[in-house]
Design a protein around this motif. Structure first.
Motif, PDB file in Angstrom:
ATOM      1  N   LEU A   1      -3.788  -0.065   6.629  1.00 11.36           N
ATOM      2  CA  LEU A   1      -3.315  -0.255   7.997  1.00 11.36           C
ATOM      3  C   LEU A   1      -2.127  -1.223   8.038  1.00 11.36           C
ATOM      4  O   LEU A   1      -1.250  -1.101   8.899  1.00 11.36           O
ATOM      5  CB  LEU A   1      -4.446  -0.792   8.881  1.00 11.36           C
ATOM      6  CG  LEU A   1      -5.544   0.206   9.258  1.00 11.36           C
ATOM      7  CD1 LEU A   1      -6.702  -0.518   9.942  1.00 11.36           C
ATOM      8  CD2 LEU A   1      -4.994   1.303  10.163  1.00 11.36           C
ATOM      9  N   GLY A   2      -2.132  -2.187   7.116  1.00 14.15           N
ATOM     10  CA  GLY A   2      -1.042  -3.152   7.052  1.00 14.15           C
ATOM     11  C   GLY A   2       0.122  -2.696   6.192  1.00 14.15           C
ATOM     12  O   GLY A   2       1.072  -3.469   5.979  1.00 14.15           O
ATOM     13  N   GLY A   3       0.067  -1.447   5.708  1.00  6.16           N
ATOM     14  CA  GLY A   3       1.134  -0.941   4.864  1.00  6.16           C
ATOM     15  C   GLY A   3       1.235  -1.659   3.542  1.00  6.16           C
ATOM     16  O   GLY A   3       2.331  -1.845   2.995  1.00  6.16           O
ATOM     17  N   ARG A   4       0.092  -2.029   2.986  1.00  6.26           N
ATOM     18  CA  ARG A   4       0.056  -2.814   1.755  1.00  6.26           C
ATOM     19  C   ARG A   4      -0.708  -2.069   0.677  1.00  6.26           C
ATOM     20  O   ARG A   4      -1.541  -1.209   0.961  1.00  6.26           O
ATOM     21  CB  ARG A   4      -0.609  -4.170   2.018  1.00  6.26           C
ATOM     22  CG  ARG A   4      -0.079  -4.876   3.233  1.00  6.26           C
ATOM     23  CD  ARG A   4      -0.956  -6.043   3.635  1.00  6.26           C
ATOM     24  NE  ARG A   4      -0.891  -7.104   2.649  1.00  6.26           N
ATOM     25  CZ  ARG A   4      -1.815  -8.055   2.526  1.00  6.26           C
ATOM     26  NH1 ARG A   4      -2.874  -8.040   3.306  1.00  6.26           N
ATOM     27  NH2 ARG A   4      -1.678  -9.000   1.641  1.00  6.26           N
ATOM     28  N   ASP A   5      -0.456  -2.451  -0.563  1.00  2.66           N
ATOM     29  CA  ASP A   5      -1.204  -1.916  -1.687  1.00  2.66           C
ATOM     30  C   ASP A   5      -2.514  -2.689  -1.798  1.00  2.66           C
ATOM     31  O   ASP A   5      -2.494  -3.926  -1.938  1.00  2.66           O
ATOM     32  CB  ASP A   5      -0.392  -2.077  -2.973  1.00  2.66           C
ATOM     33  CG  ASP A   5      -1.076  -1.451  -4.191  1.00  2.66           C
ATOM     34  OD1 ASP A   5      -2.286  -1.145  -4.108  1.00  2.66           O
ATOM     35  OD2 ASP A   5      -0.405  -1.291  -5.223  1.00  2.66           O
TER      36      ASP A   5
END
Length: 334
Positions: A201-205
């Protein structure tokens, strides 16, 4: 390879020097980091600053400081100072704690804990950047704040604690790491799905979010003595520290035991609460027994897929000899 870290004890230590000696010993034994939880004993900032003075290489960190008793600007100042003082060895762990601590001890309203945690992470990050902080949150407003010294380089990373699905999702979405406490192996694996959801959701790996499993450990030649210390510890947390440990345990398939321990403790029947911690439940939540048994159980937890570090914690009644025996049994150099 999973890092081995320790939680410095907040109880059963006569002096600050006793606590610091444990941290020095942990460095000698090769542990990667010493965490210090801030509850009702010595404060974390003073303790970790003193430990940084006495050590050279071991990381230091808070696990955890709460998000109510200090303003987020002050938390950021403290993190910047500890990062400077420790020559870059500091890592900040924070979280909301619970109503028993926040309302009972600090006299603050335990309002919207997850939102508050998110706002603290965002504000502290801005403080650590060295830029002016103008933040208009739902719960916290900060205007015109800026560090008057150089921003720490690198900025310390920020971990949060969490037990419920939404709290763990928040860690994955906004924090650099997650601290897991009072989990079985299966319960931890289930919450990892929430962590991954939050990261996405946070655009993170998800691999960039560091996971730390806080594991109660006690290694003694007398296995029964070790197990009894750990039973007392678990009964206190499930029964005496509000209802969130009880609820977390219930979510992991131990609803009957969780409520039985909690109810007995709340009724003042502490011995009954301790006796309700069965062998199966104890082994599901802790690594206790003889040194050989503890090492075997520890490895079972450390091998969980997706786990980056295990933090060895000690029963709250453990004295210096018990703590040292446990640290030696689990020393990374073995």
């Amino acid at each position: 390879m999973t890092d081995r870290t320790i939680h410095l004890p907040v109880a059963a230590q006569d002096s600050l020097d006793d606590v610091l000696d444990i941290g020095v010993r942990a460095e000698e034994l090769g542990y990667d980091r010493a965490w210090f939880p801030e509850t009702w004993g010595r404060d974390a900032a003073t303790t970790l600053a003193a430990l940084a003075d006495r050590t050279d290489d071991i990381g230091v960190g808070t696990s955890i400081v709460n998000t109510y008793s200090r303003s987020p600007a002050l938390v950021g100042q403290t993190a910047a100072t500890l990062q400077e003082h420790s020559d870059g060895r500091f890592r900040l762990g924070l979280g909301p704690s619970g109503p028993a601590v926040i309302q009972g001890w600090h006299g603050e309203s335990f309002e919207r804990p997850l939102r508050r945690t998110r706002e603290y992470v965002e504000i502290v990050r801005q403080v650590l950047s060295g830029e002016q902080v103008d933040y208009d949150g739902d719960l916290v407003q900060t205007r015109g704040f800026r560090l008057r010294q150089d921003a720490p380089e690198p900025a310390p990373e920020i971990d949060v604690t969490g037990m419920g699905p939404k709290a763990v999702e928040l860690a994955g979405r906004f924090a650099d790491g997650w601290h897991a406490l009072m989990f079985t192996r299966e319960g931890f694996a289930e919450r990892l799905d929430d962590l991954r959801t939050g990261a996405e959701l946070g655009g993170r790996d998800p691999e960039d979010v560091r996971t730390t499993f806080v594991l109660p450990c006690c290694a003694l030649p007398d296995a029964d003595a070790a197990r009894n210390l750990a039973r007392q510890h678990l009964a206190f947390y499930v029964g005496g520290m509000g209802d969130f440990y009880r609820n977390a345990l219930a979510r992991q398939g131990y609803e009957e035991a969780a409520h039985a321990i909690y109810d007995a403790w709340q009724d003042g029947e502490h011995e009954r609460a301790v006796g309700t911690v069965s062998d199966d439940l104890l082994d599901a939540l802790a690594a206790v027994g003889t040194p050989e048994q503890v090492r075997e159980r520890y490895e079972a937890f450390a091998s969980i897929d997706g786990l980056d570090a295990v933090a060895v914690s000690f029963p709250r009644a453990a004295d210096g000899e018990v703590i040292d025996a446990t640290m030696r049994a689990l020393a990374p150099e073995r």
